[in-house]
Design a protein around this motif. Sequence first.
Motif, PDB file in Angstrom:
ATOM      1  N   LEU A  19    -119.481  10.659  91.556  1.00  0.00           N
ATOM      2  CA  LEU A  19    -118.985  10.962  90.216  1.00  0.00           C
ATOM      3  C   LEU A  19    -119.223  12.419  89.835  1.00  0.00           C
ATOM      4  O   LEU A  19    -118.392  13.035  89.178  1.00  0.00           O
ATOM      5  CB  LEU A  19    -119.644  10.042  89.184  1.00  0.00           C
ATOM      6  CG  LEU A  19    -119.191   8.584  89.216  1.00  0.00           C
ATOM      7  CD1 LEU A  19    -120.032   7.754  88.250  1.00  0.00           C
ATOM      8  CD2 LEU A  19    -117.725   8.462  88.883  1.00  0.00           C
ATOM      9  N   SER A  20    -120.337  12.978  90.258  1.00  0.00           N
ATOM     10  CA  SER A  20    -120.627  14.360  89.885  1.00  0.00           C
ATOM     11  C   SER A  20    -119.784  15.364  90.653  1.00  0.00           C
ATOM     12  O   SER A  20    -119.562  16.471  90.186  1.00  0.00           O
ATOM     13  CB  SER A  20    -122.108  14.672  90.081  1.00  0.00           C
ATOM     14  OG  SER A  20    -122.448  14.644  91.444  1.00  0.00           O
ATOM     15  N   SER A  21    -119.273  14.981  91.821  1.00  0.00           N
ATOM     16  CA  SER A  21    -118.495  15.917  92.619  1.00  0.00           C
ATOM     17  C   SER A  21    -116.991  15.804  92.389  1.00  0.00           C
ATOM     18  O   SER A  21    -116.227  16.598  92.922  1.00  0.00           O
ATOM     19  CB  SER A  21    -118.787  15.725  94.106  1.00  0.00           C
ATOM     20  OG  SER A  21    -118.325  14.467  94.532  1.00  0.00           O
ATOM     21  N   ARG A  22    -116.555  14.854  91.588  1.00  0.00           N
ATOM     22  CA  ARG A  22    -115.115  14.714  91.353  1.00  0.00           C
ATOM     23  C   ARG A  22    -114.609  15.805  90.419  1.00  0.00           C
ATOM     24  O   ARG A  22    -115.376  16.406  89.658  1.00  0.00           O
ATOM     25  CB  ARG A  22    -114.782  13.345  90.781  1.00  0.00           C
ATOM     26  CG  ARG A  22    -115.274  13.156  89.369  1.00  0.00           C
ATOM     27  CD  ARG A  22    -114.950  11.797  88.850  1.00  0.00           C
ATOM     28  NE  ARG A  22    -115.524  11.686  87.510  1.00  0.00           N
ATOM     29  CZ  ARG A  22    -115.204  10.796  86.641  1.00  0.00           C
ATOM     30  NH1 ARG A  22    -114.317   9.893  86.946  1.00  0.00           N
ATOM     31  NH2 ARG A  22    -115.762  10.780  85.465  1.00  0.00           N
ATOM     32  N   GLU A  23    -113.324  16.062  90.504  1.00  0.00           N
ATOM     33  CA  GLU A  23    -112.713  17.076  89.651  1.00  0.00           C
ATOM     34  C   GLU A  23    -112.648  16.570  88.221  1.00  0.00           C
ATOM     35  O   GLU A  23    -112.392  15.401  87.976  1.00  0.00           O
ATOM     36  CB  GLU A  23    -111.304  17.401  90.131  1.00  0.00           C
ATOM     37  CG  GLU A  23    -111.269  18.163  91.417  1.00  0.00           C
ATOM     38  CD  GLU A  23    -109.861  18.587  91.783  1.00  0.00           C
ATOM     39  OE1 GLU A  23    -109.028  18.730  90.878  1.00  0.00           O
ATOM     40  OE2 GLU A  23    -109.619  18.757  92.977  1.00  0.00           O
ATOM     41  N   ARG A  24    -112.853  17.465  87.305  1.00  0.00           N
ATOM     42  CA  ARG A  24    -112.745  17.123  85.893  1.00  0.00           C
ATOM     43  C   ARG A  24    -111.277  16.938  85.538  1.00  0.00           C
ATOM     44  O   ARG A  24    -110.411  17.645  86.044  1.00  0.00           O
ATOM     45  CB  ARG A  24    -113.332  18.231  85.023  1.00  0.00           C
ATOM     46  CG  ARG A  24    -114.755  18.567  85.351  1.00  0.00           C
ATOM     47  CD  ARG A  24    -115.674  17.666  84.601  1.00  0.00           C
ATOM     48  NE  ARG A  24    -117.048  18.019  84.919  1.00  0.00           N
ATOM     49  CZ  ARG A  24    -118.014  17.160  84.928  1.00  0.00           C
ATOM     50  NH1 ARG A  24    -117.784  15.903  84.643  1.00  0.00           N
ATOM     51  NH2 ARG A  24    -119.237  17.532  85.217  1.00  0.00           N
ATOM     52  N   SER A  25    -111.006  16.004  84.633  1.00  0.00           N
ATOM     53  CA  SER A  25    -109.620  15.824  84.212  1.00  0.00           C
ATOM     54  C   SER A  25    -109.216  16.956  83.277  1.00  0.00           C
ATOM     55  O   SER A  25    -110.041  17.519  82.563  1.00  0.00           O
ATOM     56  CB  SER A  25    -109.447  14.474  83.517  1.00  0.00           C
ATOM     57  OG  SER A  25    -110.228  14.417  82.350  1.00  0.00           O
ATOM     58  N   LEU A  26    -107.960  17.288  83.316  1.00  0.00           N
ATOM     59  CA  LEU A  26    -107.454  18.358  82.482  1.00  0.00           C
ATOM     60  C   LEU A  26    -107.435  17.929  81.023  1.00  0.00           C
ATOM     61  O   LEU A  26    -107.170  16.767  80.721  1.00  0.00           O
ATOM     62  CB  LEU A  26    -106.039  18.732  82.914  1.00  0.00           C
ATOM     63  CG  LEU A  26    -105.907  19.310  84.306  1.00  0.00           C
ATOM     64  CD1 LEU A  26    -104.438  19.452  84.667  1.00  0.00           C
ATOM     65  CD2 LEU A  26    -106.592  20.645  84.378  1.00  0.00           C
ATOM     66  N   GLN A  27    -107.726  18.857  80.143  1.00  0.00           N
ATOM     67  CA  GLN A  27    -107.698  18.580  78.716  1.00  0.00           C
ATOM     68  C   GLN A  27    -106.992  19.715  78.004  1.00  0.00           C
ATOM     69  O   GLN A  27    -107.093  20.869  78.394  1.00  0.00           O
ATOM     70  CB  GLN A  27    -109.113  18.441  78.164  1.00  0.00           C
ATOM     71  CG  GLN A  27    -109.847  17.241  78.703  1.00  0.00           C
ATOM     72  CD  GLN A  27    -111.238  17.119  78.105  1.00  0.00           C
ATOM     73  OE1 GLN A  27    -111.686  17.997  77.386  1.00  0.00           O
ATOM     74  NE2 GLN A  27    -111.902  16.037  78.398  1.00  0.00           N
TER      75      GLN A  27
END
Length: 72
Positions: A19-27
């Motif tokens: 979970l910590s290494s996944r890409e952040r979703s765009l906002q």
Amino acid sequence: MDEADLAQKREQDMIKAALSSRERSLQSPDGKCIWCKDEIIVVGTAFCSAECGDDYNKYQREMKQRLGRQYQ
């Protein structure tokens, strides 16, 4: 701790790492589409339509490819 406890802890650690290494979703910072900058976004996304999302992602892929070629 027995083997079941160790396995559960190991599983939790792996989930946290994933979970910590996944890409952040765009906002969208202002509620408008981050691609066309004109229309209001669809709730839960950063784009006003699927087409804008597709265009944005295509552009990002092309930019990564161009940058990769510069360093070859």
